[in-house]
Design a protein around this motif. Sequence first.
Motif, short mmCIF file in Angstrom:
data_model
loop_
_atom_site.label_atom_id
_atom_site.label_comp_id
_atom_site.label_asym_id
_atom_site.label_seq_id
_atom_site.Cartn_x
_atom_site.Cartn_y
_atom_site.Cartn_z
N VAL A 39 30.88 -48.05 -0.08
CA VAL A 39 30.10 -49.04 -0.88
C VAL A 39 29.64 -50.12 -0.27
N PHE A 40 30.06 -50.25 1.07
CA PHE A 40 29.62 -51.42 1.71
C PHE A 40 28.63 -50.85 2.90
N ASP A 41 28.37 -49.76 2.93
CA ASP A 41 27.41 -49.13 3.92
C ASP A 41 25.95 -49.38 3.52
N TYR A 42 25.17 -48.85 4.58
CA TYR A 42 23.70 -49.40 4.43
C TYR A 42 22.97 -47.82 3.76
N VAL A 43 22.28 -48.22 2.69
CA VAL A 43 21.77 -46.81 2.19
C VAL A 43 20.42 -46.58 2.90
N LYS A 44 19.34 -47.29 2.64
CA LYS A 44 18.00 -47.17 3.07
C LYS A 44 17.44 -48.43 3.64
N ASP A 45 16.52 -48.37 4.74
CA ASP A 45 15.84 -49.32 5.25
C ASP A 45 16.72 -50.73 5.44
N GLY A 46 17.93 -50.40 5.89
CA GLY A 46 18.91 -51.67 6.08
C GLY A 46 19.42 -52.15 4.95
N ARG A 47 19.39 -51.75 3.94
CA ARG A 47 19.67 -52.23 2.47
C ARG A 47 21.23 -51.80 2.25
#
Length: 163
Positions: free
Chosen positions: A39-47
């Motif tokens: 859950v602290f990973d990045y999803v898309k476009d650095g978010r």
Amino acid sequence: MTDLLGRLTNGRQRPPWFDELITDFSNGVSGTFLLHGGVFDYVKDGRTVREYIALAFGTARDVVIYSPDEGITFPVKSSRKRFEEIVLPDQPAVPDAYAMLRGESPGESVQLPTQPLPAIRMLTEYLVGAEANKAVVVIERLDLLLPAGDKATFPESRLALLS
């Protein structure tokens, strides 16, 4: 909300877990979701996941985030105002000058709880009092609030979170 989601992904595919979350939330199937794992990973476009959810829901819903280390926070200032109207309806507004003297940010009229039990109670009151399908609460670091283990060994304050 569809326009926002389109802009959020810029024509690229959203993560599958997010499509499922949006579908279930929009159809009223569920209003509670437990996101776990990275859950602290990045999803898309650095978010981060937090930023992604706040951006996706932020214009159509009020997003409130709680974490044991940061307390209750709001990605959008207008969400705090509506939050306070629901959970603190009788609190008088504090002028910005007085707030600054006390070391608070202008517009933040009340110090919100950071301890888990009072914070969770306030968030629950907010969800109950908010307009249907207009409120999103994200609770981060749930593993710190309710660590894995036998409930018989939990202190009373942790057991209260389960009820």
